[in-house]
Design a protein around this motif. Sequence first.
Motif, PDB file in Angstrom:
ATOM      1  N   MET A   1     -28.934 -44.340  12.457  1.00 49.76           N
ATOM      2  CA  MET A   1     -28.123 -45.090  13.413  1.00 49.76           C
ATOM      3  C   MET A   1     -27.461 -44.146  14.424  1.00 49.76           C
ATOM      4  N   TYR A   2     -26.622 -43.212  13.935  1.00 46.92           N
ATOM      5  CA  TYR A   2     -25.958 -42.259  14.806  1.00 46.92           C
ATOM      6  C   TYR A   2     -26.155 -40.841  14.271  1.00 46.92           C
ATOM      7  N   ARG A   3     -26.012 -39.857  15.170  1.00 50.38           N
ATOM      8  CA  ARG A   3     -26.125 -38.453  14.778  1.00 50.38           C
ATOM      9  C   ARG A   3     -24.714 -37.865  14.652  1.00 50.38           C
ATOM     10  N   ILE A   4     -24.414 -37.327  13.482  1.00 50.61           N
ATOM     11  CA  ILE A   4     -23.092 -36.766  13.202  1.00 50.61           C
ATOM     12  C   ILE A   4     -23.235 -35.274  12.929  1.00 50.61           C
ATOM     13  N   ILE A   5     -22.455 -34.448  13.617  1.00 54.73           N
ATOM     14  CA  ILE A   5     -22.479 -33.011  13.365  1.00 54.73           C
ATOM     15  C   ILE A   5     -21.194 -32.624  12.631  1.00 54.73           C
ATOM     16  N   ILE A   6     -21.344 -31.803  11.576  1.00 50.66           N
ATOM     17  CA  ILE A   6     -20.217 -31.368  10.761  1.00 50.66           C
ATOM     18  C   ILE A   6     -19.969 -29.880  11.003  1.00 50.66           C
ATOM     19  N   ILE A   7     -18.761 -29.544  11.462  1.00 48.20           N
ATOM     20  CA  ILE A   7     -18.393 -28.151  11.692  1.00 48.20           C
ATOM     21  C   ILE A   7     -17.339 -27.800  10.650  1.00 48.20           C
ATOM     22  N   GLU A   8     -17.802 -27.401   9.490  1.00 49.28           N
ATOM     23  CA  GLU A   8     -16.969 -27.149   8.303  1.00 49.28           C
ATOM     24  C   GLU A   8     -17.593 -26.006   7.515  1.00 49.28           C
ATOM     25  N   ASP A   9     -16.815 -24.927   7.251  1.00 52.45           N
ATOM     26  CA  ASP A   9     -17.377 -23.742   6.598  1.00 52.45           C
ATOM     27  C   ASP A   9     -17.330 -23.817   5.073  1.00 52.45           C
ATOM     28  N   ASP A  10     -16.618 -24.787   4.511  1.00 47.08           N
ATOM     29  CA  ASP A  10     -16.618 -24.984   3.065  1.00 47.08           C
ATOM     30  C   ASP A  10     -17.896 -25.743   2.698  1.00 47.08           C
ATOM     31  N   LYS A  11     -18.871 -25.010   2.121  1.00 43.39           N
ATOM     32  CA  LYS A  11     -20.192 -25.609   1.893  1.00 43.39           C
ATOM     33  C   LYS A  11     -20.133 -26.803   0.951  1.00 43.39           C
ATOM     34  N   ALA A  12     -19.309 -26.711  -0.096  1.00 45.77           N
ATOM     35  CA  ALA A  12     -19.216 -27.830  -1.037  1.00 45.77           C
ATOM     36  C   ALA A  12     -18.721 -29.087  -0.333  1.00 45.77           C
ATOM     37  N   MET A  13     -17.717 -28.915   0.541  1.00 43.13           N
ATOM     38  CA  MET A  13     -17.178 -30.066   1.259  1.00 43.13           C
ATOM     39  C   MET A  13     -18.171 -30.589   2.294  1.00 43.13           C
ATOM     40  N   SER A  14     -18.785 -29.691   3.045  1.00 38.10           N
ATOM     41  CA  SER A  14     -19.739 -30.132   4.066  1.00 38.10           C
ATOM     42  C   SER A  14     -20.939 -30.824   3.423  1.00 38.10           C
ATOM     43  N   ASP A  15     -21.394 -30.320   2.261  1.00 36.42           N
ATOM     44  CA  ASP A  15     -22.517 -30.963   1.563  1.00 36.42           C
ATOM     45  C   ASP A  15     -22.128 -32.361   1.076  1.00 36.42           C
ATOM     46  N   ALA A  16     -20.887 -32.504   0.580  1.00 36.96           N
ATOM     47  CA  ALA A  16     -20.420 -33.814   0.097  1.00 36.96           C
ATOM     48  C   ALA A  16     -20.343 -34.806   1.254  1.00 36.96           C
ATOM     49  N   MET A  17     -19.804 -34.365   2.390  1.00 38.36           N
ATOM     50  CA  MET A  17     -19.734 -35.242   3.562  1.00 38.36           C
ATOM     51  C   MET A  17     -21.129 -35.578   4.062  1.00 38.36           C
ATOM     52  N   HIS A  18     -22.019 -34.577   4.043  1.00 38.74           N
ATOM     53  CA  HIS A  18     -23.402 -34.787   4.478  1.00 38.74           C
ATOM     54  C   HIS A  18     -24.058 -35.903   3.667  1.00 38.74           C
ATOM     55  N   ARG A  19     -23.941 -35.810   2.331  1.00 37.56           N
ATOM     56  CA  ARG A  19     -24.567 -36.823   1.471  1.00 37.56           C
ATOM     57  C   ARG A  19     -23.975 -38.210   1.704  1.00 37.56           C
ATOM     58  N   GLN A  20     -22.641 -38.276   1.829  1.00 43.20           N
ATOM     59  CA  GLN A  20     -21.979 -39.568   2.006  1.00 43.20           C
ATOM     60  C   GLN A  20     -22.376 -40.227   3.323  1.00 43.20           C
ATOM     61  N   ILE A  21     -22.347 -39.455   4.399  1.00 40.00           N
ATOM     62  CA  ILE A  21     -22.658 -40.006   5.729  1.00 40.00           C
ATOM     63  C   ILE A  21     -24.135 -40.389   5.814  1.00 40.00           C
ATOM     64  N   GLU A  22     -24.994 -39.542   5.251  1.00 39.41           N
ATOM     65  CA  GLU A  22     -26.431 -39.827   5.270  1.00 39.41           C
ATOM     66  C   GLU A  22     -26.758 -41.088   4.485  1.00 39.41           C
ATOM     67  N   SER A  23     -25.982 -41.355   3.419  1.00 34.37           N
ATOM     68  CA  SER A  23     -26.232 -42.556   2.609  1.00 34.37           C
ATOM     69  C   SER A  23     -25.960 -43.838   3.392  1.00 34.37           C
ATOM     70  N   TRP A  24     -25.215 -43.710   4.494  1.00 31.68           N
ATOM     71  CA  TRP A  24     -24.944 -44.856   5.364  1.00 31.68           C
ATOM     72  C   TRP A  24     -26.001 -45.004   6.460  1.00 31.68           C
ATOM     73  N   GLY A  25     -27.013 -44.162   6.401  1.00 34.28           N
ATOM     74  CA  GLY A  25     -28.115 -44.286   7.345  1.00 34.28           C
ATOM     75  C   GLY A  25     -27.996 -43.434   8.592  1.00 34.28           C
ATOM     76  N   HIS A  26     -26.956 -42.589   8.662  1.00 36.23           N
ATOM     77  CA  HIS A  26     -26.792 -41.733   9.831  1.00 36.23           C
ATOM     78  C   HIS A  26     -27.537 -40.416   9.650  1.00 36.23           C
ATOM     79  N   GLU A  27     -27.869 -39.786  10.766  1.00 33.41           N
ATOM     80  CA  GLU A  27     -28.490 -38.459  10.736  1.00 33.41           C
ATOM     81  C   GLU A  27     -27.377 -37.417  10.805  1.00 33.41           C
ATOM     82  N   VAL A  28     -27.451 -36.401   9.961  1.00 30.34           N
ATOM     83  CA  VAL A  28     -26.352 -35.440   9.837  1.00 30.34           C
ATOM     84  C   VAL A  28     -26.867 -34.004   9.997  1.00 30.34           C
ATOM     85  N   HIS A  29     -26.077 -33.183  10.680  1.00 30.31           N
ATOM     86  CA  HIS A  29     -26.369 -31.751  10.773  1.00 30.31           C
ATOM     87  C   HIS A  29     -25.104 -30.966  10.481  1.00 30.31           C
TER      88      HIS A  29
END
Length: 223
Positions: free
Chosen positions: A1-29
């Motif tokens: 649906m939408y492309r979301i970019i995450i600028i976060e250096d904590d890999k555990a947090m960025s990975d968690a946000m990536h999975r959550q946002i992607e599960s809603w059908g968005h593209e994440v980087h």
Amino acid sequence: MYRIIIIEDDKAMSDAMHRQIESWGHEVHCVKNFQNVLPEFTEFDPHLVLMDIVLPFFNGYHWCSEIRRISNIPIIFISSAADNMNIVMAMNMGGDDFIAKPFDLNVLMAKLQAVLRRTYDLQGKVPVLEHRGAMLNLNNTTLTFEGKSIDLTHNEFRILQTLMENRGKIVSRDTLMVRLWEVDSYVEENTLTVNIARLRKKLDAAGLSEFIKTKVGSGYMVE
């Protein structure tokens, strides 16, 4: 649906946000090169940015300022530094919202979806609002006056849209805050004050002095 970019250096947090946002059908980087964020930003061409404040090399304020030079897409700050100074600073730098760490991923999605909805879901509305020669285009969120375009953040656009839709009527601060953030939880009032002040400065510079009037104790209006 939408492309979301995450600028976060904590890999555990960025990975968690990536999975959550992607599960809603968005593209994440998730940004990898924190020394030079812009190439990844421009290549991915996102619809929304999730931005930490404390980052390697340069902080989130720096990258927000750099992104604002080339894009008006919404930027949501995420940070454990959730004091009033940082919230106001984030809004001043061009941020559209602020989420304090730690946060529930469901709350993150609710805020993210609300920002996307108010930014891009403009179908079915009157395409242009006009006042004193200023033209606010609801389809592309631009403001033009005397042939010149005035850059607005998404918060500034929503404030101006709400006031112009209610031309001649006083719009309360509470109404503006609900329109901006679309949530029932408390939002620091300083963020609205900062956005109003920043919008007025842009309007004044464009020749639209006193376009927004303050009604003490009541709110704001365009007459």
